[in-house]
Write an enzyme that holds these catalytic residues in place. Structure first.
Site, PDB file in Angstrom:
ATOM      1  N   LEU A  99      10.805 -20.787  -2.991  1.00 43.07           N
ATOM      2  CA  LEU A  99       9.718 -19.907  -2.553  1.00 43.07           C
ATOM      3  C   LEU A  99       8.482 -20.095  -3.442  1.00 43.07           C
ATOM      4  O   LEU A  99       8.596 -20.171  -4.666  1.00 43.07           O
ATOM      5  CB  LEU A  99      10.199 -18.449  -2.687  1.00 43.07           C
ATOM      6  N   HIS A 151       2.982   3.126  -8.823  1.00 38.48           N
ATOM      7  CA  HIS A 151       2.801   1.696  -9.118  1.00 38.48           C
ATOM      8  C   HIS A 151       4.029   1.148  -9.849  1.00 38.48           C
ATOM      9  O   HIS A 151       4.460   0.022  -9.596  1.00 38.48           O
ATOM     10  CB  HIS A 151       1.543   1.482  -9.962  1.00 38.48           C
ATOM     11  N   ASP A 160       0.825  -1.212   0.000  1.00 37.31           N
ATOM     12  CA  ASP A 160       0.000   0.000   0.000  1.00 37.31           C
ATOM     13  C   ASP A 160       0.863   1.267   0.000  1.00 37.31           C
ATOM     14  O   ASP A 160       1.995   1.253   0.512  1.00 37.31           O
ATOM     15  CB  ASP A 160      -0.903  -0.016   1.245  1.00 37.31           C
TER      16      ASP A 160
HETATM   17  C1  FPP Z   1      -1.916   0.185  -3.282  1.00 34.33           C
HETATM   18  O1  FPP Z   1      -1.393   1.488  -3.360  1.00 34.33           O
HETATM   19  C2  FPP Z   1      -1.360  -0.643  -4.334  1.00 34.33           C
HETATM   20  C3  FPP Z   1      -2.093  -1.217  -5.339  1.00 34.33           C
HETATM   21  C4  FPP Z   1      -3.556  -1.095  -5.431  1.00 34.33           C
HETATM   22  C5  FPP Z   1      -1.471  -2.014  -6.381  1.00 34.33           C
HETATM   23  C6  FPP Z   1      -0.214  -2.722  -5.998  1.00 34.33           C
HETATM   24  C7  FPP Z   1       0.592  -2.893  -7.222  1.00 34.33           C
HETATM   25  C8  FPP Z   1       1.926  -2.850  -7.288  1.00 34.33           C
HETATM   26  C9  FPP Z   1       2.801  -2.784  -6.134  1.00 34.33           C
HETATM   27  C10 FPP Z   1       2.624  -2.864  -8.580  1.00 34.33           C
HETATM   28  C11 FPP Z   1       2.037  -3.772  -9.571  1.00 34.33           C
HETATM   29  C12 FPP Z   1       2.419  -5.178  -9.379  1.00 34.33           C
HETATM   30  C13 FPP Z   1       1.846  -6.134 -10.102  1.00 34.33           C
HETATM   31  C14 FPP Z   1       2.398  -7.519 -10.093  1.00 34.33           C
HETATM   32  C15 FPP Z   1       0.658  -5.834 -10.913  1.00 34.33           C
HETATM   33  P1  FPP Z   1      -2.410   2.698  -3.541  1.00 34.33           P
HETATM   34  O2  FPP Z   1      -2.454   3.059  -4.978  1.00 34.33           O
HETATM   35  O3  FPP Z   1      -3.739   2.346  -2.957  1.00 34.33           O
HETATM   36  O4  FPP Z   1      -1.721   3.826  -2.728  1.00 34.33           O
HETATM   37  P2  FPP Z   1      -2.457   5.020  -1.965  1.00 34.33           P
HETATM   38  O5  FPP Z   1      -3.268   4.386  -0.854  1.00 34.33           O
HETATM   39  O6  FPP Z   1      -1.335   5.844  -1.477  1.00 34.33           O
HETATM   40  O7  FPP Z   1      -3.320   5.715  -2.972  1.00 34.33           O
END
Ligand code: FPP
Length: 255
Positions: free
Chosen positions: A140, A46, A29
């Protein structure tokens, strides 16, 4: 400044942890906040999040974690702006295309959980190929939760059990905890010992609700793009200080 967990303020240790959790779940997150605090578009967070994911997988291998479950796209993430959803799907494709060879070469087994029916055929194929190529690897296990929602997973398992009861293949009194566990997508995978969430938020957000019944939770005050091996070691150090009782009582030191 050393990284400190939200719970105990423990500092990250040097070297390997004393007790390594078998299964670690990670809620990645804070990508959006990482980006907006730098006046960058959210999708840049991302993109940097994929680099953090690579660091996390490498660290998990080095530390000796057996199962790593990453929450990469939730059933609810479709409600984000179309451009962001499109970028997350693009990053999944890139990750599977670019990283699969290294994952396979390092003996990582890839398993995917989540609803695949409404994903595009090319993504479904990439997911299936990743699982097929790495199926016999013994290092893993990387569980990729994509288009995953725990309530949906439980509802689907319960529906299949109800069908078996209705068809006379099962008796209602046979339905129990183990049977439900075996009908979840995580069947055969031990429940997570530790769930780590970055960004300081302290909730599960529909991630492994059933499986997390006795997990330890560690909330790190860093955003996901800043995650590295030290952060994982810090979370594990906090985990090793916890006393897990699984509903029982502390063993007394007495006679
Ligand atoms: C949450 O951060 C993260 C996500 C919803 C996506 C997680 C994805 C990745 C780490 C990269 C992609 C990896 C793959 C394998 C697809 P947020 O956007 O909710 O952050 P915020 O709460 O600060 O807005």
């Amino acid at each position: 400044m050393s990284l400190r967990t939200a719970t105990s303020g423990a500092a990250a240790p040097e070297g390997l942890p004393a007790a390594v959790p078998v299964h670690v779940g990670v809620i990645m997150d804070g990508n959006g906040r990482w980006a907006t605090s730098r006046k960058l578009p959210r999708v840049e967070g991302h993109r940097r999040g994929v680099e953090a994911l690579r660091r996390c997988v490498r660290a998990a291998r080095e530390i000796g974690i057996r199962f790593l479950t990453i929450y990469s796209f939730s059933s609810e993430n479709w409600s984000r702006p179309l451009g962001e959803v499109t970028e997350l799907l693009r990053l999944l494709r890139l990750f599977l295309r670019n990283d699969l060879a290294e994952l396979n070469a390092t003996n990582v087994r890839v398993k995917v959980i989540g609803e695949r029916a409404n994903l595009s055929p090319d993504i479904r194929q990439l997911l299936a190929d990743a699982e097929a190529l790495t199926r016999d690897n013994t290092g893993l296990t990387l569980v990729v939760a994509f288009n995953y929602g725990s309530r949906q997973e439980i509802a689907a398992a319960v529906a299949r059990i109800a069908q078996d009861v209705a068809a006379g293949r099962l008796k209602p009194e046979d339905v129990g905890v183990d049977m439900i566990s075996q009908r979840l997508e995580t069947a055969g995978i031990p429940d997570p010992d530790l769930i780590v969430r970055t960004s300081g938020e302290q909730r599960l957000s529909n991630f492994l609700l059933w499986q997390a019944a006795y997990s330890e939770f560690v909330f790190l005050p860093i955003n996901w793009p800043d995650f590295d091996k030290d952060a994982l070691l810090c979370a594990i150090a906090e985990y090793t200080r916890r006393e897990r009782r699984f509903g029982g009582v502390t063993k007394s030191p007495g006679p």
